[in-house]
Design an enzyme around this catalytic site. Structure first.
Site, PDB file in Angstrom:
ATOM      1  CD  GLU A   1     -19.535   1.813  14.378  1.00 16.31           C
ATOM      2  OE1 GLU A   1     -19.415   3.014  14.097  1.00 16.31           O
ATOM      3  OE2 GLU A   1     -20.436   1.086  13.906  1.00 16.31           O
TER       4      GLU A   1
ATOM      5  CE  LYS B   1     -30.557   0.958  12.821  1.00 17.45           C
ATOM      6  NZ  LYS B   1     -29.822   1.987  13.561  1.00 17.45           N
TER       7      LYS B   1
END
Ligand code: PSU
Ligand code: MN
Length: 303
Positions: free
Chosen positions: A26, A160
């Site tokens: 990405e 995360k």
């Protein structure tokens, strides 16, 4: 799909034609996830690791309205340096493409473009998910809904802990997205290879992961698989330290009235700044680690 919107680099095109292993990458992580010049260094190093492990890297971004699959080093440098690059998730794609702008693609948009090109494996650091407090804000990343529809597997270091890991796992279950942790029973949390959650599934080799991907898609089950690759212990950050920085970052986001698509980049930058670069080093290490596993899975997938 109108192919006039897609621009595949000659190297990636050749790899597709020859059924060679390819790994998509990405660009939001370059433009909004890390500071310059570490972002560019990391993006180039990750491509190198993929090559070293026998696959072809395909960094994805929107350039002058074209969905580009496979960027040159110069193009990566531009994305790393430029301040006003759009962060493009799915809802932003038609605008940025029709206006012929530059766009850095999130996990969701990268997956969609990878699928258009025929790429099955995508490596990143961390995906977006269900944010803490989402019961009130409804801040749930489009990465998750995209993963329910598009058949590109995502290798990440887990979720995360700026997000609500438990709610994200629940949402992935609702959407029918398998979550596989590589070689351990605990689901990892990006900066740490531990969390308070057991992984829904565990597989111990790239071959088994590729077999599961092929099986899923052969069954006609469209959509992604989240492959969680735990950060190596020597690069981990202490969980209590990370939690303290996250709390501060979330409070700062609230004070500064950060909303919508700005939330994730704001928190990532805040944490990087306030850990004196330690979180950045961990972030870089885990992406490199993911690149190796992604290349191995991509190789097995075409074997
Ligand atoms: N999480 C990270 N690093 C990142 C991102 C998320 O640890 O760089 C980026 C990815 O591009 C991801 C996007 O797709 O943020 C999610 O943004 P949002 O929460 O606005 O959907
Ligand atoms: Mn959001």
């Amino acid at each position: 799909m109108n192919n006039s919107f897609l621009k595949i680099s000659p190297e990636v095109q050749k790899a597709l034609e020859n059924n060679q292993p390819i790994v998509a990458l990405e660009s939001t992580i370059i433009s909004h996830g890390m500071p310059y010049p570490k972002n560019v260094e990391t993006a180039l190093a990750v491509e190198q690791i993929i090559r070293y492990n026998g696959a072809i890297p395909a960094t994805i971004a929107i350039i002058n309205g074209k969905c580009c699959v496979g960027l040159s080093a110069d193009e990566i440098e531009t994305f790393g340096k430029e301040k006003d690059v759009w962060k493009v998730s799915l809802r932003d794609m038609p605008y940025v493409v029709s206006k012929k702008l530059f766009g850095a693609t999130t996990v969701a948009a990268t997956m969609r473009i990878a699928a258009m090109a025929g790429i099955k494996i995508f490596v990143t650091g961390g995906i977006g998910g269900v944010h803490r407090g989402a019961a009130a804000t409804m801040d749930i990343s489009a990465d998750l809904t995209e993963m329910s529809q598009t058949s590109v597997a995502v290798v990440s270091a887990g979720i995360k802990s700026i997000l609500d890991i438990g709610l994200t796992l629940e949402y992935l279950e609702t959407l029918g997205i398998p979550v596989v942790t590589y070689q351990q029973e605990i689901f990892p949390s990006f900066y740490s290879n531990q969390s308070n959650f057991k992984t829904p599934l565990q597989l111990d080799s790239a071959k088994e992961i590729a077999e599961m991907l092929n099986t899923k898609w052969s069954l006609g089950l469209e959509g992604s698989v989240l492959i969680a690759n735990p950060i190596p212990t020597q690069f981990e950050m202490p969980a209590t330290q990370v939690e303290q920085h996250i709390q501060e970052a979330l409070a700062a986001a609230k004070t500064n009235n950060i909303k919508g698509k700005e939330v994730t980049p704001f928190i990532l930058q805040y944490i990087a700044k306030h850990t004196g670069g330690e979180s950045l080093e961990a972030n870089i290490a885990l992406i490199k680690h993911n690149a190796k596993l992604g290349a191995e899975i991509a190789k097995e997938l075409v074997a």
